[in-house]
Design an enzyme around this catalytic site. Structure first.
Site, short mmCIF file in Angstrom:
data_model
loop_
_atom_site.label_atom_id
_atom_site.label_comp_id
_atom_site.label_asym_id
_atom_site.label_seq_id
_atom_site.Cartn_x
_atom_site.Cartn_y
_atom_site.Cartn_z
N PRO A 2 0.84 -1.17 0.00
CA PRO A 2 0.00 0.00 0.00
C PRO A 2 0.88 1.24 0.00
CG PRO A 2 -0.62 -1.54 1.74
CD PRO A 2 0.53 -2.11 1.03
N GLU A 3 0.62 2.15 -0.88
CA GLU A 3 1.35 3.42 -0.88
C GLU A 3 0.49 4.43 -0.11
OE1 GLU A 3 2.81 4.36 -4.83
OE2 GLU A 3 2.72 2.27 -5.41
N ARG A 119 2.66 -11.80 3.85
CA ARG A 119 4.11 -11.78 3.61
C ARG A 119 4.93 -11.32 4.79
NH1 ARG A 119 4.93 -8.91 -2.00
NH2 ARG A 119 7.06 -9.56 -1.66
#
Length: 283
Positions: A2-3, A119
DNA sequence: ATGGGGGCCTGCCGGC
DNA sequence: TGCCGGCAGGCCCCCA
């Protein structure tokens, strides 16, 4: 990961569930994410009230009434799903536990916030609120792109003499905080600047066009609820839809969207990351 | 100081 | 259908 727009969307989604609410129980299901959790994290969170939910770059920050701030980073695949809340006539049921539900916040208002991160590139830490911005993860971040701290003269100075490609420079969180691979590609496309162009070789005018373009791209993406690629979800599990507005990202071999250009979007690898751009109109 | 590359993890997708 | 390599939005660390 996510940016900035995705993180901001998550922050806004957490607000109704967590703002001014006490954490009745923090369930911590493993000792670490990318790094070990701080000592006794579950105990330090349990019973604390969330006074303020804010964001710095891609970090979500929860100021607690214990004088501590919980720092949360979503890494590449982190999600924070809210359940048990009423949205209009719709009640969001508590879901069955899933694989990779690493931390669950049980809130005073009966909502539940589940941090899931397949992750485990995400991170959580606690720091004294008074000095949270000096925390190692936050200390060297550049200005917020949506704030007044980012302007022409700042950016020009930051890029001056930089031998690195502009793509790499804009990804450098010490120069500007919050941009990631997708939005840098989109910004450079709109500015018609090649990602391979050396940062120091941009004209003053090009630097000047970058600032408003950066803001516009991020604001449009926030407005759209972020981009949903791979793992990212909003707090209700919804998809963002800014990805439908991509002009270059993930559009290799497709035609350029600049009117009359006729170019074909190319993909190159720069310091291990894919850059998408139009070789015809981005110079 | 600056720039480049590797590594951390798991999941997914495309090719064979 | 199954296996394997490549790839993914981030960031830290080490090396030259």
């Amino acid at each position: 990961m996510p940016e900035l727009p995705e993180v901001e969307t998550v922050r806004r989604g957490l607000q109704p569930a967590m703002q001014d609410q006490k954490i009745i129980c923090a369930e911590v299901n493993r000792p670490d994410l990318r790094w070990p959790f701080p000592p006794n994290m579950a105990q330090r969170l349990t019973g604390a009230r969330v006074l303020r939910l804010w964001r710095r770059s891609k970090y979500i920050l929860l100021d607690l009434d214990t004088q501590e701030t919980l720092i949360v980073h979503l890494g590449m695949s982190g999600r924070m799903l809210v359940s048990g809340q009423q949205i209009g006539e719709f009640y969001q049921e508590h879901p069955a536990p899933e694989k990779h539900d690493h931390v669950v916040f049980h809130m005073e208002n009966d909502t539940r916030v589940t941090f899931n991160d397949a992750r485990r590139f995400g991170a959580m830490d606690l720091a004294p609120t008074a000095v949270v911005e000096t925390h190692k993860m936050l200390a060297s971040l550049g200005p917020e792109p949506l704030s007044n701290h980012l302007d022409d003269s700042y950016l020009a100075a930051a890029l001056e003499g930089r031998n690195t490609p502009i793509k790499t420079a804009l990804l450098d969180q010490r120069l500007i905080a919050g941009l990631g691979n997708i939005y840098v590609c989109e910004v450079l496309f709109r500015a018609k600047i090649s990602p391979m162009r050396k940062a120091k070789n941009l004209s003053k005018m090009q630097v000047g066009t970058l600032v408003p373009i950066i803001r516009t791209v991020l604001e449009e993406a926030i407005e759209a609820g972020g981009s949903s690629l791979k793992d990212y979800r909003q707090t209700g599990g919804e998809l963002g839809y800014f990805q439908h507005s991509f002009h270059v990202y993930d559009r290799e071999s497709q035609s350029c969207k600049h009117v009359g250009c006729g170019g074909i979007i190319a993909r190159v690898s720069q310091s291990g990351r894919s850059s998408f751009y139009c070789p015809t109109c981005q110079r």
